[in-house]
Design an enzyme around this catalytic site. Sequence first.
Site, mmCIF file in Angstrom:
data_model
loop_
_atom_site.group_PDB
_atom_site.id
_atom_site.type_symbol
_atom_site.label_atom_id
_atom_site.label_comp_id
_atom_site.label_asym_id
_atom_site.label_seq_id
_atom_site.Cartn_x
_atom_site.Cartn_y
_atom_site.Cartn_z
ATOM 1 N N ASN A 74 0.863 -1.180 0.000
ATOM 2 C CA ASN A 74 0.000 0.000 0.000
ATOM 3 C C ASN A 74 0.905 1.237 0.000
ATOM 4 O O ASN A 74 1.424 1.639 1.030
ATOM 5 C CB ASN A 74 -0.876 -0.038 1.259
ATOM 6 C CG ASN A 74 -1.867 1.100 1.308
ATOM 7 O OD1 ASN A 74 -1.754 2.064 0.556
ATOM 8 N ND2 ASN A 74 -2.834 1.001 2.204
ATOM 9 N N ARG A 131 -9.543 16.553 6.380
ATOM 10 C CA ARG A 131 -10.279 16.961 5.176
ATOM 11 C C ARG A 131 -11.648 17.520 5.533
ATOM 12 O O ARG A 131 -12.302 17.051 6.468
ATOM 13 C CB ARG A 131 -10.472 15.779 4.226
ATOM 14 C CG ARG A 131 -9.194 15.292 3.634
ATOM 15 C CD ARG A 131 -9.446 14.179 2.612
ATOM 16 N NE ARG A 131 -8.254 13.358 2.490
ATOM 17 C CZ ARG A 131 -8.256 12.030 2.480
ATOM 18 N NH1 ARG A 131 -9.394 11.356 2.543
ATOM 19 N NH2 ARG A 131 -7.128 11.372 2.384
ATOM 20 N N GLU A 145 -7.737 -4.599 4.784
ATOM 21 C CA GLU A 145 -7.522 -4.350 3.357
ATOM 22 C C GLU A 145 -6.368 -5.193 2.824
ATOM 23 O O GLU A 145 -6.398 -5.630 1.679
ATOM 24 C CB GLU A 145 -7.252 -2.864 3.129
ATOM 25 C CG GLU A 145 -8.501 -2.030 3.386
ATOM 26 C CD GLU A 145 -8.216 -0.551 3.562
ATOM 27 O OE1 GLU A 145 -8.390 0.189 2.593
ATOM 28 O OE2 GLU A 145 -7.832 -0.141 4.660
ATOM 29 N N ARG A 178 -2.170 -1.869 -3.803
ATOM 30 C CA ARG A 178 -3.353 -1.025 -3.701
ATOM 31 C C ARG A 178 -3.133 0.200 -4.596
ATOM 32 O O ARG A 178 -2.087 0.838 -4.547
ATOM 33 C CB ARG A 178 -3.530 -0.571 -2.265
ATOM 34 C CG ARG A 178 -4.660 0.403 -2.110
ATOM 35 C CD ARG A 178 -4.384 1.325 -0.964
ATOM 36 N NE ARG A 178 -5.486 2.238 -0.776
ATOM 37 C CZ ARG A 178 -5.336 3.425 -0.202
ATOM 38 N NH1 ARG A 178 -4.161 3.830 0.192
ATOM 39 N NH2 ARG A 178 -6.366 4.212 -0.058
ATOM 40 N N HIS A 216 -11.711 3.756 -0.762
ATOM 41 C CA HIS A 216 -11.814 2.742 0.297
ATOM 42 C C HIS A 216 -12.591 1.506 -0.153
ATOM 43 O O HIS A 216 -13.140 0.783 0.682
ATOM 44 C CB HIS A 216 -12.533 3.291 1.553
ATOM 45 C CG HIS A 216 -11.798 4.364 2.282
ATOM 46 N ND1 HIS A 216 -12.439 5.425 2.873
ATOM 47 C CD2 HIS A 216 -10.481 4.526 2.530
ATOM 48 C CE1 HIS A 216 -11.544 6.213 3.454
ATOM 49 N NE2 HIS A 216 -10.352 5.694 3.258
#
Length: 395
Positions: free
Chosen positions: A8, A240, A383, A90, A179
Site C-alpha cells: 500500500n 479533510r 484491506e 493497492r 476505500h
Amino acid sequence: MSKTFAINAGSSSLKFQLYNMPEEEVIAKGLVERIGLNDGVFNIEYNDGEEFETTTNIPDHAKAVELLFDYLQEFNIIDDLNEIDGVGHRVVAGGEIFKESAVVTDEVIKQVDELGEFAPLHNPAEAVVMREFQKRVPNATMVAVFDTSFHTTMPEENYLYSLPYEYYEHFAARKYGAHGTSHNYVSRRAAEIVGKPIEDLKIITCHLGNGASITAVDGGKSVDTSMGFTPLAGVTMGTRTGDIDASLIPYLMEKLDIKDVKDMITIFNKKSGLLGISGVSSDMRDVEEAADEGNKRAQLALDIFVNRVQKYIGQYIAVMNGVDIIVFTAGIGENSARERRAILEGISWFGIELDEERNDTRKEAIITTDESKIMAINIPTNEEVEIAREVERLK
Ligand code: AMP
C-alpha cells in the site's frame, strides 16, 4: 512455500505485509514513512514479535523498495526471492478503466500512471513501486487492486454530478469514491456474520479512519458512496473538509489572498476537518481527550463529525429504501465505542437499539440488541488480506 506481498504505497509512505498463502499467515509487516525526506523511517516486524526500526535518507519510493528487499534478506525472512510468487498493489484511482483488480502488465502500469490526473499524490508513486517490484520479483504475479473498483457498480444517477453532461463525457468528471477494498471486505463479512446471502441485504458501511467514507451496499454492490471525484468529499475527516459549497473557494481565496487554487485545495485536504475545527489535532483520540478536558471546539469537532456521519446514514437509508445492517470499521469505527454510540443513539428513530455492553469492544461483534430492527456490527477491516486474496484469485 507461496508468499504474497500486499503493498500500500501512499504519497510519502509504503505499507507492506508479507503473507504465506493461502494460509493468510502474516510473516512480516511494516511501514516506510517520510519518503522524500532525509529522516525517513523504515520499520519492520517479523518472526512473531521481533521488530527493527531505522531512520535514514529515503529520497524516493524506489529507495523504500530497495530497503525492504535488503532487510528481508538481512533478517533471513526470506531465503530465496523466488518464494515470492504474488504481489498485490493497492491503487487509489482506477477511473472508469478498472472495474476490477487487474494483473499488472507494462500497459497497466502506464494506465495507473496516467490516472495520476485523478490522484496526483498516489497513482504515480504506485506506478513507480510496481516497476521496482517488477525488477526484483519478475516471475511473481502482480495484481493492482483499485480503491475505486468496488464503486464502479454505482448507477449513473448516483455517480454523476449536476454539471453540464459534456464534462462527464469529455473529462470523466464524476464521483469515483474510495476505500473500496475495505467497504467490499466488511460488507461481505457482515453477510457471513448474519448468515444470509449478501444479495438479500442492504448494508451501510462506515469506514471511519483518518480518511472516512460511507457506502450504501445493496445486494453486495456499491450503489452510492460519500467520497467523490477525489477523497476530499463526504463526511468530516481528520484533516479533510468533506462536503463544502464550491462557492467558498473564490470567496476564501480572496479573503486569504491565495493566488493558486491548489493551495486552497491543500487547506481543504490537510488543515481542515477535525484538526481545523478543534485546533487541537487530526487524531480522534486527542480530540476526544481535549473535549473531555472541557475544550469547546474539540467538542464541536466531535459533534460535527457525528452529525455528518448520521446525515450520510440517513441519505443511504433513503437511497436504498431501507437498511438491514450498519457496519463500523477503520481506526475510529473499530475502536471508538463512544463515537459509535453517539452516531447510533442520535438516529435511534430508524429502529436502532444499541447494546451498551456489546458496544464496549474493539473486536468483531454485533453491537445492537437482539430486538433492534436494524443491526449494527463492528468489523475490523483488513484491506491487506483482501489484496492478498485478490492476488490468489488472479494467479
Ligand atoms: P485509520 O486511518 O483507520 O488508521 O484511523 C485513524 C484514526 O482512528 C485516528 O483518528 C485515531 O485517533 C482513531 N482511533 C484509533 N484508536 C482509537 C480509539 N481507541 N478511540 C478513538 N479513536 C481511535
